[in-house]
Design a protein around this motif. Structure first.
Motif, short mmCIF file in Angstrom:
data_model
loop_
_atom_site.label_atom_id
_atom_site.label_comp_id
_atom_site.label_asym_id
_atom_site.label_seq_id
_atom_site.Cartn_x
_atom_site.Cartn_y
_atom_site.Cartn_z
N ASN A 179 0.84 -1.19 0.00
CA ASN A 179 0.00 0.00 0.00
C ASN A 179 0.88 1.25 0.00
N VAL A 180 0.53 2.19 -0.85
CA VAL A 180 1.22 3.47 -0.90
C VAL A 180 0.17 4.57 -0.96
N SER A 181 0.61 5.80 -0.80
CA SER A 181 -0.29 6.93 -0.93
C SER A 181 0.25 7.88 -1.99
N LEU A 182 -0.66 8.60 -2.62
CA LEU A 182 -0.30 9.60 -3.62
C LEU A 182 -0.65 10.96 -3.06
N GLY A 183 0.31 11.87 -3.11
CA GLY A 183 0.09 13.22 -2.60
C GLY A 183 0.15 14.24 -3.71
N THR A 184 -0.53 15.35 -3.49
CA THR A 184 -0.55 16.41 -4.48
C THR A 184 0.72 17.25 -4.40
N SER A 185 0.96 17.95 -5.48
CA SER A 185 1.93 19.02 -5.48
C SER A 185 1.39 20.13 -4.59
N LEU A 186 2.26 20.98 -4.04
CA LEU A 186 1.73 21.95 -3.08
C LEU A 186 2.09 23.40 -3.41
N ALA A 187 3.35 23.73 -3.59
CA ALA A 187 3.80 25.12 -3.62
C ALA A 187 3.04 25.97 -4.64
N GLU A 188 3.19 25.67 -5.92
CA GLU A 188 2.54 26.50 -6.95
C GLU A 188 1.02 26.38 -6.91
N PRO A 189 0.45 25.16 -6.83
CA PRO A 189 -1.02 25.07 -6.74
C PRO A 189 -1.59 25.83 -5.55
N LEU A 190 -0.91 25.81 -4.42
CA LEU A 190 -1.43 26.51 -3.24
C LEU A 190 -1.42 28.01 -3.46
N GLU A 191 -0.38 28.52 -4.10
CA GLU A 191 -0.34 29.95 -4.38
C GLU A 191 -1.46 30.36 -5.33
N GLU A 192 -1.76 29.49 -6.28
CA GLU A 192 -2.87 29.79 -7.19
C GLU A 192 -4.20 29.82 -6.45
N LEU A 193 -4.38 28.90 -5.51
CA LEU A 193 -5.61 28.88 -4.71
C LEU A 193 -5.74 30.16 -3.88
#
Length: 270
Positions: A220-234
């Motif tokens: 079992n593994v997990s997939l995580g989102t990208s954060l830095a640029e997407p968060l700034e866009e939000l």
């Protein structure tokens, strides 16, 4: 219906030792054990399910975009029917807040083909109806995306542990593929939106958000989102006065089957 992703990364070699060194999940049962993690909370979605979210400012909760869709009706969940329960534990929260606005990443695709872009942009910000100004609930900072081999941790709720959050303080970044973080962190249904932390300098900072549960080489593994640029866009969307009022997608909010993406991964049913 539950849907899993079974990944076959042609360029990724995962050894059993990467998993063997992982810490076990630890239930944060008491005030003392959960004190540092009060800013992680359960997001209740209009009685149709829940996700995990985390405060990154007194009035902002970070979570996964797909949490904002009702998988049965295929409609966005009304943001005013979402409640954030900070530090939820055994029937009580340290703070209760409704949601004033919900913003999904502009590049998040809710229908169409499954791809790394879908996971990479599976990010949302919730603006709370009132800020949480409680000295025991301290919003988390964010940090740069970790490198392959780095140690990270996760705090999450899940289907089998919905009343008490669990901490896995040590798990491993297995790979970074097209902006998607692949980790050995243990997650389950309900863990979507859970913060993935780095602990550099002894400080817990959010480096990613859990998007999906997956299986790789029988592990079992997990997939995580990208954060830095997407968060700034939000943040920019929020500052511009935007909110989550987009049209509903005909697709369900889970990764579907049989589509090969640009990372070389294949998403299939178990």
């Amino acid at each position: 219906m539950r849907r899993w992703m079974i990944l076959s990364f042609m360029a990724l070699v995962v050894t059993s030792s990467a998993f063997a060194q992982d810490a076990q999940l630890r239930r944060l049962e008491t005030t003392n054990t959960g004190r540092e993690w009060e800013a992680v909370g359960r997001l209740d979605m209009d009685g149709v399910g829940f996700c995990t979210g985390a405060l990154i400012a007194p009035n902002l909760v970070l979570t996964a975009a797909h949490c904002l869709f009702d998988k049965r009706s295929k409609q966005p969940i009304d943001h005013d029917k979402i409640e954030f329960l900070a530090g939820w534990r055994n029937g009580r929260a340290s703070a209760y807040r409704n949601v004033r606005r919900a913003v999904v990443h502009p590049a998040y695709v809710y229908d169409g083909e499954v791809s790394s872009a879908r996971v990479r942009n599976d990010l949302a910000l919730l603006e709370l109806s009132q800020p949480i100004r409680n000295t025991t609930i301290r919003p988390f900072g964010t940090a740069v995306r970790p490198a392959t081999g780095d140690r990270v941790g996760v705090v999450s709720y899940a289907k089998s542990r919905s009343e008490v959050p669990s901490l896995q303080e040590v798990c491993t970044v297995l790979s970074r593929q097209e902006g998607v973080l692949i980790t050995s962190c243990s997650v389950d249904f309900g863990s979507s939106g859970a913060p993935i932390f780095s602990f550099d300098g002894g400080e817990a900072n959010i480096v990613s958000v859990v998007s999906a549960k997956a299986e790789l080489d029988g592990k079992n593994v997990s997939l995580g989102t990208s954060l830095a640029e997407p968060l700034e866009e939000l943040r920019s969307v929020l500052l511009a006065g935007g909110g989550f009022q987009q049209d509903a997608s005909p697709s369900v909010n889970r990764v579907r089957v049989g589509v090969r993406n640009d990372t070389g991964a294949k998403f299939v049913k178990p």
